[in-house]
Design a protein around this motif. Structure first.
Motif, short mmCIF file in Angstrom:
data_model
loop_
_atom_site.label_atom_id
_atom_site.label_comp_id
_atom_site.label_asym_id
_atom_site.label_seq_id
_atom_site.Cartn_x
_atom_site.Cartn_y
_atom_site.Cartn_z
N PRO A 143 0.80 -1.22 0.00
CA PRO A 143 0.00 0.00 0.00
C PRO A 143 0.83 1.26 0.00
N SER A 144 2.13 1.13 0.21
CA SER A 144 2.96 2.33 0.33
C SER A 144 4.25 2.15 -0.45
N ALA A 145 4.20 2.37 -1.75
CA ALA A 145 5.36 2.17 -2.60
C ALA A 145 6.54 3.07 -2.26
N PRO A 146 6.33 4.38 -2.02
CA PRO A 146 7.47 5.23 -1.68
C PRO A 146 8.22 4.76 -0.43
N GLN A 147 7.46 4.33 0.58
CA GLN A 147 8.10 3.86 1.81
C GLN A 147 8.92 2.61 1.53
N ASN A 148 8.38 1.70 0.71
CA ASN A 148 9.11 0.48 0.38
C ASN A 148 10.36 0.78 -0.42
N ALA A 149 10.28 1.77 -1.33
CA ALA A 149 11.44 2.12 -2.13
C ALA A 149 12.55 2.66 -1.25
N GLN A 150 12.17 3.46 -0.25
CA GLN A 150 13.16 4.00 0.67
C GLN A 150 13.78 2.89 1.50
N LYS A 151 12.94 1.92 1.94
CA LYS A 151 13.44 0.82 2.74
C LYS A 151 14.40 -0.05 1.95
N ALA A 152 14.10 -0.25 0.64
CA ALA A 152 14.93 -1.10 -0.19
C ALA A 152 16.33 -0.52 -0.37
N GLN A 153 16.48 0.78 -0.23
CA GLN A 153 17.78 1.41 -0.40
C GLN A 153 18.68 1.19 0.82
N LYS A 154 18.13 0.83 1.93
CA LYS A 154 18.91 0.64 3.14
C LYS A 154 19.52 -0.75 3.16
N VAL A 155 20.81 -0.83 3.42
CA VAL A 155 21.49 -2.12 3.48
C VAL A 155 21.05 -2.87 4.73
N VAL A 156 20.67 -4.12 4.54
CA VAL A 156 20.29 -4.98 5.66
C VAL A 156 21.03 -6.31 5.49
N GLY A 157 21.84 -6.65 6.48
CA GLY A 157 22.56 -7.92 6.47
C GLY A 157 22.16 -8.75 7.68
N ARG A 158 22.73 -9.97 7.76
CA ARG A 158 22.34 -10.83 8.87
C ARG A 158 23.40 -11.88 9.14
N PHE A 159 23.31 -12.44 10.33
CA PHE A 159 24.09 -13.61 10.73
C PHE A 159 23.08 -14.63 11.21
N ALA A 160 23.19 -15.88 10.70
CA ALA A 160 22.15 -16.88 10.98
C ALA A 160 22.79 -18.21 11.39
N PRO A 161 23.31 -18.30 12.61
CA PRO A 161 23.94 -19.54 13.04
C PRO A 161 22.93 -20.64 13.38
N THR A 162 23.36 -21.89 13.19
CA THR A 162 22.59 -23.04 13.63
C THR A 162 23.05 -23.40 15.04
N PRO A 163 22.17 -23.46 16.00
CA PRO A 163 22.59 -23.69 17.39
C PRO A 163 22.84 -25.17 17.71
N GLU A 173 11.30 -11.95 4.13
CA GLU A 173 10.47 -11.30 5.14
C GLU A 173 11.25 -10.30 5.98
N MET A 174 12.55 -10.58 6.20
CA MET A 174 13.38 -9.69 7.01
C MET A 174 14.01 -8.57 6.18
N GLY A 175 13.73 -8.55 4.88
CA GLY A 175 14.20 -7.46 4.03
C GLY A 175 15.69 -7.47 3.76
N MET A 176 16.29 -8.65 3.67
CA MET A 176 17.73 -8.72 3.43
C MET A 176 18.09 -8.15 2.06
N THR A 177 19.08 -7.28 2.05
CA THR A 177 19.60 -6.77 0.78
C THR A 177 20.93 -7.43 0.43
N GLU A 178 21.57 -8.07 1.42
CA GLU A 178 22.84 -8.75 1.16
C GLU A 178 23.00 -9.92 2.12
N VAL A 179 23.65 -10.96 1.63
CA VAL A 179 23.96 -12.13 2.44
C VAL A 179 25.45 -12.39 2.33
N VAL A 180 26.14 -12.25 3.45
CA VAL A 180 27.58 -12.49 3.50
C VAL A 180 27.80 -13.70 4.39
N ARG A 181 28.38 -14.76 3.83
CA ARG A 181 28.56 -16.00 4.57
C ARG A 181 29.66 -16.84 3.92
#
Length: 319
Positions: A10-30, A208-216
């Motif tokens: 419902p909010s394309a401009p907000q999504n476009a702004q969010k997509a520009q932000k770098v989001v990374g993650r660390f996802a270990p198996t316990p 779902e978490m909006g990852m823009t990059e995966v470094v592993r």
């Protein structure tokens, strides 16, 4: 979040702004405590996000209950805190996300990408002893669409990826290509015991978490093709990927819980972080001996291109 690719925000401009932000993650198996190889992945992903002013998320991949070691989740969180990592938002646990995985499975099922498979590993080994890891599509020829109410017990759900060649430009390893259907095959997205497959859970979480990059680590290169295939089938563009070189022991075996890699120590955090940065081809000044100055220097001086340069010199380091 609606995984259905036909849905519109419902909010394309907000999504476009969010997509520009770098989001990374660390996802270990316990499956055990963090070791030096885990620290390499955490450090590389953290610095690549933070050096760009982005967010870094922590996800605990605990969806496979029998593999979760008692106390490992808490141990991982406390060790990361002791090493000075700061993540954005609360920790995310895969074991709490069954509903969103089922939503993705429903979408894939509706589009005809899933089928029921009752083949055992023993049967696959007998049919093709030279390549038992590559499914031979035995059940696809008489494909039965999964039905939650009536499907046979003890049967897995397999995903049929698109044919053709899939390529992506890895920021460390360079151009990577794979004939997904021929070299990866139809892989399991829901196991016979009801556990969600790793590739499905990881792909859905990254969407779902909006990852823009995966470094592993480079051992997950093939996994990236499987996860991208799912993302594309769900109507989402995959993130950017960078697969760093692996740490090996003296026998040349990758550090892991399986190879009995020792846990990193909290009382040696600064020294061990320095070793991780050095492995990643970033050598901090000798006078930096505590965590905060080390992290400040690392964020300011981080260059993924230097990790890429290290790959051409030596794809691994003895512990």
């Amino acid at each position: 979040m609606n995984i259905n690719p036909t849905s519109k925000s419902p909010s394309a401009p907000q999504n476009a702004q969010k997509a520009q932000k770098v989001v990374g993650r660390f996802a270990p198996t316990p499956s055990g405590p963090l070791h030096f190889g885990s620290l390499i992945a955490a450090t590389a992903s953290y610095l690549n996000a933070k050096s760009q002013g982005g967010e870094w998320r922590l996800r605990i991949d605990d969806i496979d209950g029998p593999r979760v070691a008692p106390g490992a989740c808490e141990s991982i969180v406390k060790t990361l805190e002791a090493y000075g990592f700061e993540w954005d938002g609360p920790e995310v646990y895969q074991s709490e996300r069954d509903a969103i995985y089922q939503q993705a499975l429903d979408t894939l099922n509706e589009s005809g990408r899933l089928y029921v498979c009752g083949c055992s590993r023993k049967q696959l080994q007998q049919r093709q002893p030279e390549t038992p890891w590559l499914y031979d599509a035995y059940c696809r020829h008489d494909a039965v669409k999964p039905d939650v109410e009536t499907m046979q017990p003890e049967a897995a759900w397999r995903f049929q990826p698109d044919g053709g060649r899939l390529c992506f430009d890895d920021a460390v390893q360079g151009l990577q290509c794979l004939e997904v259907a021929a070299e990866l095959g139809d892989f399991v997205v829901k196991r016979a015991d009801g556990v969600i497959g790793y590739h499905l859970a990881c792909a859905v979480d990254d969407i779902e978490m909006g990852m823009t990059e995966v470094v592993r680590g480079a051992d997950l290169l093939t996994s990236s093709f499987a996860q991208q295939s799912i993302m594309l089938a769900l109507g989402h563009e995959p993130p950017h990927y960078a697969h760093h070189p692996l740490v090996t022991n003296r026998e040349g075996i990758k550090l892991s819980k399986k190879s009995r890699a020792p846990a990193i120590r909290k009382d040696e955090a600064a020294e061990t972080l320095r070793a991780a940065l050095t492995f990643l081809n970033h050598s901090p000044p000798k006078e930096l001996n505590t965590l905060i100055p080390l992290w400040d220097w690392a964020v300011e001086n981080w260059r993924l291109s230097q990790v890429k340069d290290a790959v051409s010199q030596k794809n691994g380091l003895q512990d």
